[in-house]
Design an enzyme around this catalytic site. Structure first.
Site, short mmCIF file in Angstrom:
data_model
loop_
_atom_site.label_atom_id
_atom_site.label_comp_id
_atom_site.label_asym_id
_atom_site.label_seq_id
_atom_site.Cartn_x
_atom_site.Cartn_y
_atom_site.Cartn_z
N GLU A 34 0.83 -1.21 0.00
CA GLU A 34 0.00 0.00 0.00
C GLU A 34 0.86 1.26 0.00
OE1 GLU A 34 -4.29 0.72 1.41
OE2 GLU A 34 -3.44 -0.63 2.90
N ASP A 147 0.56 -8.39 2.94
CA ASP A 147 -0.81 -8.25 3.42
C ASP A 147 -1.70 -9.15 2.56
OD1 ASP A 147 -3.35 -7.53 4.14
OD2 ASP A 147 -3.10 -5.39 3.79
N ASN A 149 -4.75 -10.02 3.34
CA ASN A 149 -6.17 -9.74 3.54
C ASN A 149 -6.97 -11.02 3.74
OD1 ASN A 149 -6.90 -6.94 3.72
ND2 ASN A 149 -6.18 -6.67 1.63
N ASP A 247 -2.31 1.45 10.11
CA ASP A 247 -3.19 0.60 10.89
C ASP A 247 -2.69 -0.84 10.96
OD1 ASP A 247 -3.71 0.36 8.18
OD2 ASP A 247 -5.83 0.86 8.32
N HIS A 248 -1.59 -1.13 10.29
CA HIS A 248 -0.90 -2.42 10.40
C HIS A 248 0.36 -2.26 11.25
CE1 HIS A 248 -2.89 -4.55 6.89
NE2 HIS A 248 -3.26 -3.29 6.69
#
Length: 257
Positions: A34, A147, A149, A247-248
């Site tokens: 990201e 990530d 998800n 937020d990670h």
């Protein structure tokens, strides 16, 4: 060798956090997700001043992945996941680092599910599974991290009953993750901590971090030649508490040479 994955949630917005973490922990290899920056906006000069080489594949406003290496040279193998030449989303980059093939990935979120975004998620995930199988067939040391998800099991989420219809926890999503494990990949964190509650993501809302209402969605998968080299793994949870942070939290493993 310490290898880490970190969804930075915007590399330029979180650059002070990233640089502080790099300075404090000094990982040898870092996979970032990201980036939320086009190719030309990646802060390569600052990254190099911090002592890291980098390869990256950016995308304006969304997605974007990178591999950073300290005192090592990443040799790019590919910057897109095979299987769909029309897919323009920047979600995968792969490099040879020393004797290891490193695949850095940012799997689609897939919400709302069901729907077109969930269909894309599953299609992308199946493409990853196909490529992962081909990587295993080489018998080389390979690590897939990023990530995903994906919430693999109920112990990987706070209050799992609330996530049953979410794309991260739907049975179809978890089934493909299980398919990867059945191919022969090892979930490194679960190898070290088979039963512990471990989270890697906490939402910005509803004081999720303060309540430890988290998810484990950032994963490190090892091919068989690397499993016996695994000596430690963990989550740098404290980074999630820093000011203007992602937020990670970063996830890391250590391998013997």
């Amino acid at each position: 060798m310490r290898i880490a994955t970190y969804n930075v949630n915007g590399i330029n917005a979180r650059l002070p956090v990233l640089l502080r973490w790099l300075q404090e922990k000094k990982p040898d290899v870092v996979c970032l997700q990201e980036l939320k920056a086009p190719q030309e906006k990646f802060p390569i000069q600052v990254i190099q001043e911090a002592g890291y080489n980098a390869i990256w594949h950016g995308q304006k406003s969304w997605n974007g992945v990178a591999i950073l290496t300290h005192s090592l040279e990443p040799v790019e193998i590919r910057h897109a996941l095979p299987g769909d030449p029309d897919d323009m989303q920047s979600r995968y980059i792969e490099a040879a680092v020393k004797d290891i093939i490193v695949g850095c990935l940012y799997l689609p979120n897939g919400n709302p599910a069901p729907g077109p975004k969930f269909d894309y998620k599953l299609h992308w995930f199946e493409r990853l599974a196909t490529h992962a199988s081909e990587l295993l067939a080489t018998d080389k040391p390979v690590i897939l991290l990023g990530d995903f998800n994906v919430i693999p099991t109920e112990r990987d989420v706070y209050r799992p009953e609330r996530w049953l219809d979410d794309a991260l926890f739907r049975q179809e999503t978890r089934a493909v993750y299980q398919k990867l494990l059945e191919q022969g990949w090892t979930d490194a964190l679960r190898k070290i901590y088979p039963n512990e509650q471990i989270y890697t993501f906490w939402d910005y809302f509803r004081n999720a971090f303060g309540r430890n209402a988290g998810l484990r969605i950032d994963h490190v998968l090892l091919s068989p030649p690397l499993v016996n080299r695994l000596t430690a793994a963990g989550v740098d949870r404290e980074v999630r508490a820093w000011e203007k942070t992602s937020d990670h939290a970063p996830v890391w493993i250590e391998l013997t040479d």
